[in-house]
Design a protein around this motif. Structure first.
Motif, short mmCIF file in Angstrom:
data_model
loop_
_atom_site.label_atom_id
_atom_site.label_comp_id
_atom_site.label_asym_id
_atom_site.label_seq_id
_atom_site.Cartn_x
_atom_site.Cartn_y
_atom_site.Cartn_z
N UNK A 112 10.80 -6.24 -9.51
CA UNK A 112 9.56 -5.33 -9.76
C UNK A 112 8.42 -6.14 -10.54
N UNK A 113 8.69 -7.37 -10.87
CA UNK A 113 7.58 -8.24 -11.62
C UNK A 113 6.82 -8.84 -10.31
N UNK A 114 7.48 -8.84 -9.22
CA UNK A 114 6.78 -9.38 -8.00
C UNK A 114 6.08 -8.44 -7.09
N UNK A 115 6.13 -7.12 -7.38
CA UNK A 115 5.84 -6.18 -6.54
C UNK A 115 4.52 -5.42 -7.12
N UNK A 116 3.47 -5.40 -6.50
CA UNK A 116 2.25 -4.62 -6.90
C UNK A 116 2.14 -3.06 -6.10
N UNK A 117 2.22 -2.06 -6.44
CA UNK A 117 2.24 -0.82 -5.94
C UNK A 117 0.73 -0.47 -6.06
N UNK A 118 -0.07 -0.88 -5.07
CA UNK A 118 -1.39 -0.87 -5.50
C UNK A 118 -2.09 0.25 -5.28
N UNK A 119 -1.22 1.47 -4.41
CA UNK A 119 -1.85 2.53 -4.21
C UNK A 119 -1.04 3.54 -5.04
N UNK A 120 -0.20 3.06 -6.11
CA UNK A 120 0.59 3.81 -6.86
C UNK A 120 2.23 4.25 -6.43
N UNK A 128 0.90 -1.19 0.10
CA UNK A 128 -0.04 0.12 -0.06
C UNK A 128 0.90 1.30 -0.15
N UNK A 129 2.37 1.11 0.22
CA UNK A 129 3.15 2.08 0.27
C UNK A 129 3.30 2.82 -1.09
N UNK A 130 3.72 4.17 -1.33
CA UNK A 130 3.78 4.67 -2.30
C UNK A 130 5.35 5.31 -2.36
N UNK A 131 6.23 4.77 -1.49
CA UNK A 131 7.45 5.12 -1.11
C UNK A 131 8.62 4.44 -2.13
N UNK A 132 8.28 3.41 -2.71
CA UNK A 132 9.35 2.66 -3.77
C UNK A 132 10.30 2.00 -3.03
N UNK A 133 10.16 1.63 -1.58
CA UNK A 133 11.30 1.12 -1.01
C UNK A 133 11.42 -0.40 -1.15
N UNK A 134 10.50 -1.06 -1.65
CA UNK A 134 10.78 -2.60 -1.81
C UNK A 134 11.40 -2.73 -3.15
N UNK A 135 11.32 -1.65 -4.03
CA UNK A 135 12.06 -1.62 -5.51
C UNK A 135 13.37 -1.18 -5.18
N UNK A 136 13.48 -0.44 -4.22
CA UNK A 136 14.96 0.00 -3.87
C UNK A 136 15.76 -0.92 -3.15
N UNK A 137 14.95 -1.78 -2.32
CA UNK A 137 15.60 -2.82 -1.59
C UNK A 137 16.16 -3.98 -2.49
N UNK A 138 15.40 -3.89 -3.85
CA UNK A 138 16.02 -4.92 -4.55
C UNK A 138 14.85 -6.27 -4.86
#
Ligand code: NAD
Length: 266
Positions: A120-128, A107-117
């Protein structure tokens, strides 16, 4: 089993070891240790300043230039630009390395899962995401830093510069996040629901589980036979659905349950 456990991290670690398709549903609480305040926790942005909710409401944003000016000032000074992933985000990267991670719905919009590595194909940023802007008129999408540079240069309510036949579009720009009163991206929601339907263990981490439709992923997973584990320092709206509730700091508990953290003394 349904109920609340506050000390059951060893059992949850065993469940994670047995799981083959873990989905993490993350909320603002996973990023507080990266310096980004949550909304509804004890030090949350809205707990301290209920008026801030206005800026996150679509109709106010579109109708009131003063709301937009305040929003751009806030975006410029937002802690997200300095934030780094913390051990909670990294624990989910470790889970992916182990081959157990089916996906992350954040639900986060901070991009930190992607920054952690995280993949991206496994991450859904459901709130943008705050890392892009989108034009409300023409849909043009650009990196947020381009528009923040315009704000830094003196534009207090920058408009869309995408070239159309009659010159620049001029539409209202907002961050590519889902405001209150705005629908979720259909494809993102469908991907999130597929993940909830297909997982065998859901870790709901750092969320009050009060924002829908994101929170509905928990009962969807549970009805389909997944174990539900909630990790949050305060009670959530869906604790009764959980097989285990771990109450404590996410950046300590999440590494423990994926087998990457150091056990607490005693
Ligand atoms: P929320 O603010 O409603 O709740 C966060 C929960 O996390 C609280 O119950 C709090 O007690 C808990 N928490 C905070 N820090 C913790 C820690 N270190 N360890 C354990 N628990 C902790 O968050 P929500 O349910 O995600 O809903 C807020 C909405 O606002 C989301 O939809 C999200 O889009 C948005 N939001 C995003 C960010 C971000 O991107 N980092 C920050 C604030 C709000």
């Amino acid at each position: 089993m349904s109920g609340t456990q506050t000390n059951g991290w060893e059992e949850v670690r065993d469940w994670v070891q047995q799981a083959r398709r873990v989905v993490a549903l993350t909320g603002a609480g996973i990023s507080t240790d990266s310096g980004i305040p949550d909304f509804r926790g004890p030090n949350g942005v809205w707990t301290r300043n209920p008026g801030a909710e206005r800026m996150a409401t679509l109709s106010h944003y579109l109708e009131d230039p003063e709301v937009r000016r305040a929003a751009w000032r806030n975006r410029r000074s937002h802690p997200v630009w300095e934030a780094k992933p913390n051990p909670g985000h990294l624990a989910l990267v470790e889970l992916e390395r182990q081959g157990r991670l089916y996906g992350i719905v954040t639900q986060n919009i901070d991009g930190l899962h992607l920054a952690a590595g995280s993949d991206p194909d496994r991450v859904v940023e459901i709130h943008g995401t705050m890392h892009s802007t989108v034009c409300w008129s023409c849909g043009d999408r650009r990196p947020m830093e381009e528009t923040l540079a315009r704000v830094a240069a003196g534009e207090d309510d920058p408009s869309c510069l995408a070239e159309g036949e009659a010159g620049p579009c001029g539409g209202i720009l907002k961050s590519a996040t889902v405001s209150f009163g705005q629908s979720l991206d259909r494809e993102d929601l469908a991907r999130a629901q597929m993940l909830a339907l297909g997982c065998d263990l859901m870790l709901a981490v750092g969320s009050t589980l009060g924002v829908y439709p994101a929170a509905a992923l928990v009962p969807i997973a549970q009805r389909n036979g997944a174990r539900i584990v909630i990790i949050n320092q305060e009670p959530t709206d869906l604790d009764d659905l959980a097989d285990a509730v771990l109450r404590g700091p996410i950046s300590e508990l999440l590494p423990l349950v994926v087998g990457a953290g150091e056990a607490p003394p005693g």
